[in-house]
Scaffold this active site. Structure first.
Site, PDB file in Angstrom:
ATOM      1  N   GLU A 139      -2.582  -5.909   2.463  1.00 45.67           N
ATOM      2  CA  GLU A 139      -3.531  -6.300   3.400  1.00 45.67           C
ATOM      3  C   GLU A 139      -3.847  -7.800   3.599  1.00 45.67           C
ATOM      4  O   GLU A 139      -3.629  -8.309   2.708  1.00 45.67           O
ATOM      5  CB  GLU A 139      -4.909  -5.617   2.920  1.00 45.67           C
ATOM      6  CG  GLU A 139      -5.021  -4.039   2.818  1.00 45.67           C
ATOM      7  CD  GLU A 139      -6.234  -3.631   2.499  1.00 45.67           C
ATOM      8  OE1 GLU A 139      -6.281  -2.371   2.142  1.00 45.67           O
ATOM      9  OE2 GLU A 139      -7.195  -4.201   1.903  1.00 45.67           O
ATOM     10  N   CYS A 147      -8.123 -14.041   4.095  1.00 39.90           N
ATOM     11  CA  CYS A 147      -7.987 -13.631   2.968  1.00 39.90           C
ATOM     12  C   CYS A 147      -6.501 -13.057   2.829  1.00 39.90           C
ATOM     13  O   CYS A 147      -6.017 -11.929   3.469  1.00 39.90           O
ATOM     14  CB  CYS A 147      -8.929 -12.700   2.484  1.00 39.90           C
ATOM     15  SG  CYS A 147      -8.852 -11.972   0.690  1.00 39.90           S
ATOM     16  N   CYS A 158      -1.525  -4.053  -8.281  1.00 37.66           N
ATOM     17  CA  CYS A 158      -2.184  -4.996  -9.112  1.00 37.66           C
ATOM     18  C   CYS A 158      -2.250  -4.464 -10.438  1.00 37.66           C
ATOM     19  O   CYS A 158      -2.641  -2.955 -10.516  1.00 37.66           O
ATOM     20  CB  CYS A 158      -3.718  -5.362  -8.534  1.00 37.66           C
ATOM     21  SG  CYS A 158      -4.684  -6.484  -9.636  1.00 37.66           S
ATOM     22  N   CYS A 193      -9.067  -3.403 -13.095  1.00 39.58           N
ATOM     23  CA  CYS A 193     -10.661  -3.484 -12.755  1.00 39.58           C
ATOM     24  C   CYS A 193     -11.187  -1.824 -12.378  1.00 39.58           C
ATOM     25  O   CYS A 193     -10.412  -1.498 -11.404  1.00 39.58           O
ATOM     26  CB  CYS A 193     -11.120  -4.519 -11.845  1.00 39.58           C
ATOM     27  SG  CYS A 193     -10.552  -6.100 -12.400  1.00 39.58           S
ATOM     28  N   CYS A 198     -12.189  -1.260  -8.584  1.00 39.62           N
ATOM     29  CA  CYS A 198     -11.372  -2.016  -7.447  1.00 39.62           C
ATOM     30  C   CYS A 198     -10.503  -1.073  -6.869  1.00 39.62           C
ATOM     31  O   CYS A 198      -9.655  -0.381  -7.604  1.00 39.62           O
ATOM     32  CB  CYS A 198     -10.796  -3.149  -8.247  1.00 39.62           C
ATOM     33  SG  CYS A 198      -9.895  -4.129  -6.618  1.00 39.62           S
ATOM     34  N   CYS A 206     -11.306  -4.558  -0.842  1.00 41.42           N
ATOM     35  CA  CYS A 206      -9.885  -5.066  -0.566  1.00 41.42           C
ATOM     36  C   CYS A 206      -8.879  -3.824  -1.455  1.00 41.42           C
ATOM     37  O   CYS A 206      -9.343  -3.169  -2.426  1.00 41.42           O
ATOM     38  CB  CYS A 206      -9.937  -6.178  -1.717  1.00 41.42           C
ATOM     39  SG  CYS A 206      -8.239  -6.672  -1.837  1.00 41.42           S
TER      40      CYS A 206
END
Length: 360
Positions: free
Chosen positions: A92, A105, A112, A116, A119, A341
């Site tokens: 993205e 961004c 990832c 978290c 997220c 995100c």
């Protein structure tokens, strides 16, 4: 054989690469100008570069490796791009319109591993780092979009806060910064660029030593170890004390203000006592600290978390202000187009898998 994007080379690297192969230094300047000032999409358009040099470039590089897979446009002008990489992975990139300019961004990894719990980016684990060229390409694709609209607009600000942990892809991220900052190219000012990290302390030291003049943001999201470990797995390996030492080093070395990113989660980390703890953490560095309070964008897969109510957001803000901490509540962008995100990527992957099953 997969060819790397030429966008992955810094000006110095491009110059050295061409000179090692018998070309004059000025050829690199010509190529750079075509890429970033004239913004061509093909080597064939570089009509003042000699044929031997162009053939060498074609043999070893491509200009574009990303293709636009999905584009969502928000009523507030935000555009979220879902790009497909050469290997089929999706990333993205987001264009946001502000009063001060156009900000992009960018993503630095496919997936990832920071973990978290609130997220959407971490719903899919990291499968690989992006090359510096793939990160630069995100900026260039957005700029090409702006060029096509014909309003003579340009990307003026960059935030390195998309999918992934930028400091976990440190060398490629630094090369990306060198490319976009170069005054003969995109010439995006270092102070218009912000890099965010979840707190990789050793890389914060390294980043400070580079003296890039680029802004640093720390994704903190909790004022104590117990709470931060619950919502951010990384805190087990790098507790707040270790992170704060790295922050102190950064501030002493650079004398540059840092931003503390703090996502407010309803009933979890958004009470006045949490704000008091946070203020206490930064009381001796208030002059170099700005706390960015971020209303949470709910994610279907993380239903245990909800957006804080307005009263608690304002209460948290008020408590920080009363304790002398400079802070603000972040303006929201793209709330009507999968704002969180990683959310669009996650939904699209599910959709693509569903289509594949139907076809099978």
């Amino acid at each position: 054989m997969h060819k790397e994007s030429i966008y992955g080379l810094t000006m110095d690297q491009l110059t050295e690469w061409l000179m090692e192969r018998g070309h004059k230094k000025f050829r690199a300047t010509q190529v750079w100008d075509w890429l970033y000032r004239k913004r061509v999409k093909s080597f064939d358009e570089m009509n003042n570069v000699n044929k031997d040099c162009l053939e060498l470039l074609r043999e070893n590089f491509v200009i574009s490796t990303l293709t636009e897979h999905v584009k969502q446009e928000s009523s507030d002008g935000t555009i979220k791009f879902l790009f497909k990489l050469y290997d089929g992975n999706l990333i993205e990139t987001v264009l946001m319109k502000h009063k001060y300019g156009l900000s992009v961004c960018v993503t630095t990894q496919v997936g990832c591993n920071i973990g978290c719990s609130f997220c959407a980016s971490g719903l899919l684990k990291k499968s690989r780092d992006l090359s510096s060229g793939e990160i630069v390409e995100q900026i260039m694709n957005v700029q090409h979009h702006l060029d096509s609209v014909g309003k003579d607009e340009r990307v003026s600000h960059i935030v390195v806060m998309g999918i992934g942990e930028p400091f976990d892809n440190f060398d490629n991220m630094v090369d990306f910064l060198e490319v976009v900052k170069d005054h003969k190219g995109l010439a995006i000012g270092a102070r218009h660029i912000t890099v965010s990290t979840s707190g990789l302390a050793d890389k914060i030291y390294e980043f400070a030593d580079l003296k890039l003049q680029v802004n640093l943001a720390i994704s903190l999201h909790a004022p104590n170890n117990e709470l931060r470990t619950k919502i951010m797995k990384i805190n087990k390996a790098i507790p707040i004390e270790k992170l704060m030492k790295a922050i102190d080093y950064y501030l002493e070395k650079t004398n540059r203000k840092i931003t503390i990113e703090y996502i407010l989660l309803k009933g979890v980390n958004d009470q006045r006592e949490h704000a008091k703890e946070l203020a206490e953490m930064f009381k001796d560095k208030r002059h170099l600290t700005y706390v960015n309070l971020i209303p949470y964008n709910p994610v279907d897969e993380h239903g245990q978390y909800q957006r804080s109510i307005k009263e608690d957001i304002l209460g948290f803000y008020d408590e920080l202000k009363k304790n002398g901490i400079n802070c603000g509540v972040r303006l929201e962008h793209g709330t009507d187009i999968d704002a969180a995100c990683g959310q669009l990527r996650s939904k699209q992957i599910k959709k693509d898998k569903s289509k594949s099953k139907v076809k099978a």
